[in-house]
Design a protein around this motif. Structure first.
Motif, PDB file in Angstrom:
ATOM      1  N   ARG A  33       0.803  -1.216   0.000  1.00  0.00           N
ATOM      2  CA  ARG A  33       0.000   0.000   0.000  1.00  0.00           C
ATOM      3  C   ARG A  33       0.838   1.269   0.000  1.00  0.00           C
ATOM      4  N   ALA A  34       1.952   1.264   0.703  1.00  0.00           N
ATOM      5  CA  ALA A  34       2.792   2.468   0.725  1.00  0.00           C
ATOM      6  C   ALA A  34       3.285   2.811  -0.677  1.00  0.00           C
ATOM      7  N   LYS A  35       3.653   1.803  -1.450  1.00  0.00           N
ATOM      8  CA  LYS A  35       4.117   2.043  -2.814  1.00  0.00           C
ATOM      9  C   LYS A  35       2.965   2.520  -3.697  1.00  0.00           C
ATOM     10  N   ILE A  36       1.787   1.936  -3.499  1.00  0.00           N
ATOM     11  CA  ILE A  36       0.615   2.379  -4.260  1.00  0.00           C
ATOM     12  C   ILE A  36       0.334   3.848  -3.943  1.00  0.00           C
ATOM     13  N   ALA A  37       0.357   4.189  -2.666  1.00  0.00           N
ATOM     14  CA  ALA A  37       0.102   5.574  -2.249  1.00  0.00           C
ATOM     15  C   ALA A  37       1.172   6.516  -2.797  1.00  0.00           C
ATOM     16  N   GLN A  38       2.413   6.082  -2.795  1.00  0.00           N
ATOM     17  CA  GLN A  38       3.500   6.887  -3.358  1.00  0.00           C
ATOM     18  C   GLN A  38       3.251   7.148  -4.836  1.00  0.00           C
ATOM     19  N   LYS A  39       2.849   6.119  -5.551  1.00  0.00           N
ATOM     20  CA  LYS A  39       2.583   6.262  -6.987  1.00  0.00           C
ATOM     21  C   LYS A  39       1.409   7.217  -7.211  1.00  0.00           C
ATOM     22  N   LEU A  40       0.389   7.133  -6.380  1.00  0.00           N
ATOM     23  CA  LEU A  40      -0.742   8.058  -6.468  1.00  0.00           C
ATOM     24  C   LEU A  40      -0.264   9.495  -6.266  1.00  0.00           C
ATOM     25  N   GLY A  41       0.614   9.700  -5.301  1.00  0.00           N
ATOM     26  CA  GLY A  41       1.171  11.031  -5.057  1.00  0.00           C
ATOM     27  C   GLY A  41       1.962  11.549  -6.242  1.00  0.00           C
ATOM     28  N   GLU A  42       2.734  10.685  -6.860  1.00  0.00           N
ATOM     29  CA  GLU A  42       3.493  11.078  -8.056  1.00  0.00           C
ATOM     30  C   GLU A  42       2.554  11.506  -9.170  1.00  0.00           C
ATOM     31  N   GLU A  43       1.488  10.734  -9.359  1.00  0.00           N
ATOM     32  CA  GLU A  43       0.523  11.062 -10.416  1.00  0.00           C
ATOM     33  C   GLU A  43      -0.204  12.361 -10.094  1.00  0.00           C
ATOM     34  N   ALA A  44      -0.482  12.602  -8.820  1.00  0.00           N
ATOM     35  CA  ALA A  44      -1.127  13.861  -8.422  1.00  0.00           C
ATOM     36  C   ALA A  44      -0.221  15.043  -8.738  1.00  0.00           C
ATOM     37  N   THR A  45       1.059  14.891  -8.447  1.00  0.00           N
ATOM     38  CA  THR A  45       2.017  15.957  -8.744  1.00  0.00           C
ATOM     39  C   THR A  45       2.101  16.219 -10.243  1.00  0.00           C
ATOM     40  N   GLU A  46       2.143  15.161 -11.028  1.00  0.00           N
ATOM     41  CA  GLU A  46       2.203  15.323 -12.486  1.00  0.00           C
ATOM     42  C   GLU A  46       0.926  15.981 -13.015  1.00  0.00           C
ATOM     43  N   THR A  47      -0.203  15.687 -12.387  1.00  0.00           N
ATOM     44  CA  THR A  47      -1.467  16.313 -12.768  1.00  0.00           C
ATOM     45  C   THR A  47      -1.431  17.805 -12.468  1.00  0.00           C
ATOM     46  N   VAL A  48      -0.922  18.162 -11.309  1.00  0.00           N
ATOM     47  CA  VAL A  48      -0.805  19.571 -10.922  1.00  0.00           C
ATOM     48  C   VAL A  48       0.115  20.316 -11.893  1.00  0.00           C
ATOM     49  N   ILE A  49       1.232  19.721 -12.226  1.00  0.00           N
ATOM     50  CA  ILE A  49       2.180  20.366 -13.149  1.00  0.00           C
ATOM     51  C   ILE A  49       1.526  20.609 -14.503  1.00  0.00           C
ATOM     52  N   ALA A  50       0.824  19.623 -15.009  1.00  0.00           N
ATOM     53  CA  ALA A  50       0.142  19.785 -16.301  1.00  0.00           C
ATOM     54  C   ALA A  50      -0.898  20.906 -16.228  1.00  0.00           C
ATOM     55  N   ALA A  51      -1.594  20.997 -15.103  1.00  0.00           N
ATOM     56  CA  ALA A  51      -2.596  22.059 -14.941  1.00  0.00           C
ATOM     57  C   ALA A  51      -1.949  23.433 -14.902  1.00  0.00           C
ATOM     58  N   ILE A  52      -0.864  23.544 -14.161  1.00  0.00           N
ATOM     59  CA  ILE A  52      -0.159  24.829 -14.057  1.00  0.00           C
ATOM     60  C   ILE A  52       0.394  25.250 -15.412  1.00  0.00           C
ATOM     61  N   GLN A  53       0.839  24.281 -16.186  1.00  0.00           N
ATOM     62  CA  GLN A  53       1.382  24.577 -17.515  1.00  0.00           C
ATOM     63  C   GLN A  53       0.282  24.787 -18.555  1.00  0.00           C
ATOM     64  N   ASP A  54      -0.962  24.652 -18.128  1.00  0.00           N
ATOM     65  CA  ASP A  54      -2.118  24.830 -18.999  1.00  0.00           C
ATOM     66  C   ASP A  54      -2.040  23.927 -20.234  1.00  0.00           C
ATOM     67  N   ASP A  55      -1.564  22.703 -20.003  1.00  0.00           N
ATOM     68  CA  ASP A  55      -1.431  21.703 -21.074  1.00  0.00           C
ATOM     69  C   ASP A  55      -2.618  20.753 -20.970  1.00  0.00           C
ATOM     70  N   ARG A  56      -3.676  21.060 -21.701  1.00  0.00           N
ATOM     71  CA  ARG A  56      -4.922  20.298 -21.606  1.00  0.00           C
ATOM     72  C   ARG A  56      -4.751  18.830 -21.964  1.00  0.00           C
ATOM     73  N   GLU A  57      -3.978  18.543 -22.990  1.00  0.00           N
ATOM     74  CA  GLU A  57      -3.782  17.148 -23.392  1.00  0.00           C
ATOM     75  C   GLU A  57      -3.052  16.371 -22.301  1.00  0.00           C
TER      76      GLU A  57
END
Length: 105
Positions: A33-57
């Motif tokens: 579970r810790a690794k799953i949660a870590q991966k979720l956190g990584e994906e959340a960060t990548e989602t935030v970065i894409a949003a900040i960069q206004d990269d819709r795709e």
């Protein structure tokens, strides 16, 4: 017609017990579970970065990865999208400020 998220959830649940050699879900589940949660956190960060960069795709792709990994984490915890739906239904009609204030400190 089946909902895409419900179908994905069923697929994830089925693959949790597959061979880690043939299934990403099984491999991630085997790591715990810790690794799953870590991966979720990584994906959340990548989602935030894409949003900040206004990269819709890229935001769309990262949001899909985020939801996928959230469902993997929920399955690992013995929870489902129905649990999340029920919580959202419970909150319906309650302001976000009011709901947050009602939580224990």
């Amino acid at each position: 017609m089946a909902d895409t998220l419900d179908t994905l959830e069923q697929t994830i649940r089925a693959r949790r017990t597959a061979s880690p050699d043939s299934s990403y879900v099984a491999r991630l589940t085997a790591r715990g579970r810790a690794k799953i949660a870590q991966k979720l956190g990584e994906e959340a960060t990548e989602t935030v970065i894409a949003a900040i960069q206004d990269d819709r795709e890229e935001l769309t792709k990262e949001a899909a990865d985020l939801v996928f990994h959230l469902i993997v984490l929920l399955a690992d915890a013995g929870l489902s999208l129905d649990n999340v739906r029920a919580e959202l239904a419970r909150r319906e009609g309650v302001s976000g400020i009011e709901e947050k204030a009602s939580r224990p400190a």
